[in-house]
Scaffold this active site. Structure first.
Site, PDB file in Angstrom:
ATOM      1  N   TRP A 285      41.616  20.198  11.454  1.00  0.00           N
ATOM      2  CA  TRP A 285      40.418  19.340  11.441  1.00  0.00           C
ATOM      3  C   TRP A 285      39.712  19.405  10.087  1.00  0.00           C
ATOM      4  O   TRP A 285      39.038  18.449   9.698  1.00  0.00           O
ATOM      5  CB  TRP A 285      39.479  19.718  12.583  1.00  0.00           C
ATOM      6  CG  TRP A 285      39.828  19.008  13.862  1.00  0.00           C
ATOM      7  CD1 TRP A 285      41.079  18.634  14.273  1.00  0.00           C
ATOM      8  CD2 TRP A 285      38.933  18.561  14.881  1.00  0.00           C
ATOM      9  NE1 TRP A 285      41.023  17.993  15.477  1.00  0.00           N
ATOM     10  CE2 TRP A 285      39.715  17.938  15.881  1.00  0.00           C
ATOM     11  CE3 TRP A 285      37.561  18.639  15.060  1.00  0.00           C
ATOM     12  CZ2 TRP A 285      39.164  17.378  17.039  1.00  0.00           C
ATOM     13  CZ3 TRP A 285      36.996  18.095  16.223  1.00  0.00           C
ATOM     14  CH2 TRP A 285      37.793  17.471  17.191  1.00  0.00           C
TER      15      TRP A 285
ATOM     16  N   ASP B 227      36.603  21.899  17.731  1.00  0.00           N
ATOM     17  CA  ASP B 227      37.831  21.741  18.513  1.00  0.00           C
ATOM     18  C   ASP B 227      38.305  23.090  19.046  1.00  0.00           C
ATOM     19  O   ASP B 227      39.470  23.267  19.375  1.00  0.00           O
ATOM     20  CB  ASP B 227      38.919  21.102  17.637  1.00  0.00           C
ATOM     21  CG  ASP B 227      40.133  20.644  18.433  1.00  0.00           C
ATOM     22  OD1 ASP B 227      39.942  20.130  19.557  1.00  0.00           O
ATOM     23  OD2 ASP B 227      41.270  20.816  17.944  1.00  0.00           O
TER      24      ASP B 227
ATOM     25  N   LYS C 206      35.070  19.711  21.955  1.00  0.00           N
ATOM     26  CA  LYS C 206      36.092  19.689  23.001  1.00  0.00           C
ATOM     27  C   LYS C 206      35.622  20.502  24.200  1.00  0.00           C
ATOM     28  O   LYS C 206      35.106  21.603  24.047  1.00  0.00           O
ATOM     29  CB  LYS C 206      37.407  20.280  22.477  1.00  0.00           C
ATOM     30  CG  LYS C 206      38.498  20.365  23.544  1.00  0.00           C
ATOM     31  CD  LYS C 206      39.843  20.695  22.917  1.00  0.00           C
ATOM     32  CE  LYS C 206      39.909  22.090  22.376  1.00  0.00           C
ATOM     33  NZ  LYS C 206      41.219  22.374  21.752  1.00  0.00           N
TER      34      LYS C 206
END
Length: 269
Positions: free
Chosen positions: A60, A120, A160
């Protein structure tokens, strides 16, 4: 390596996004999740300052750099040491995002407050659905708390979360901090995965208030899901006592022990 492990390795190597990530020198197939999220929701813009919470292995970070360009800045933090990237405006530090000193270090390294905070991160997986969901919610709450200190007003947030009984309450909680909240599952997410991404747009500038937002925290701290799982597992075990399936009974007993150990190790928010 067992048959199950070999099968997993083969499935991974044949995965479309895994191969695409290799071709484009991304450290993780997850890079495409962020790129797809950004294409759909316009979260990150060229020149933005981005903070990546739980950034290992760096997929990311790389995707964020591609979006912000040379005029932007990307900083990531993870408990693990992350291999440095060659771009000068990408920084990865080792630290705990739940600690004040880590947040202060991020703030000191940034040119200004973050335009976007992304997360994430996944919890350590136990294999027990409700335990993993509860841990995911905890981690997502920690990310939200950190975000309220790092993100500028009207900034964006992506996190997430594993689906489960507390998912809707977590999404509802974000509506107190962001003008618009949406959920999605990008194409790059595996269909069997329980992960869903929650996008908060236009941060209202509020700090996290544990007193106001106590109900969802209390549900986690009370270990409601673990209690229910243990109760249900006890019932199943008692129902199997007349059978010859001692292996299942032993597995249930070990699982109860495992959950109790997990409960003892969990830190309070």
């Amino acid at each position: 390596m067992g048959k199950k492990d070999k099968r997993w390795v083969m499935q991974r190597k044949n995965d479309f996004y895994y191969k695409l990530a290799k071709q484009n020198h991304y450290r993780s197939r997850a890079s495409y999740k962020l790129l797809q999220l950004n294409e759909k929701f316009e979260i990150i813009y060229e020149g933005d300052n981005v903070v990546d919470l739980g950034c290992a292995p760096g997929g990311w970070l790389q995707a964020s750099y591609d979006l912000v360009g040379e005029d932007g800045f990307v900083i990531g933090v993870d408990l693990q040491k992350v291999k440095p990237l060659r771009e000068e405006n990408i920084v990865a530090i080792q630290g705990d995002m739940t600690k004040k000193e880590t947040i202060n270090k991020i703030i000191d390294l940034m040119p200004s407050k973050a335009d976007v905070v992304i997360c994430d991160a996944s919890p350590n997986i136990s294999g027990v659905w409700e335990v993993d969901h509860s841990r995911s919610i905890e981690l997502s709450l920690m990310a939200l708390i950190a975000t309220t200190h790092l993100l500028r007003k009207n900034g964006n947030f992506v996190v997430k979360v594993f689906q489960g009984s507390l998912f809707d309450q977590y999404v509802q909680l974000l509506t107190k901090y962001f003008k618009k909240v949406q959920t999605t599952k990008p194409k790059a997410s595996r269909s069997v995965s329980a992960e869903v991404y929650v996008i908060g747009k236009k941060f209202l500038g509020k700090k996290f208030d544990k007193n106001t937002d106590f109900p969802i925290i209390k549900l986690i701290e009370d270990n409601e899901f673990l209690d229910r799982y243990i109760e249900e597992t006890h019932e199943k075990k008692e129902g199997n006592e007349t059978s010859d399936n001692d292996e299942d009974n032993n597995k249930n007993g070990l699982m109860i022990k495992k959950i109790k150990e997990l409960r003892g190790k969990r830190s309070k928010l």
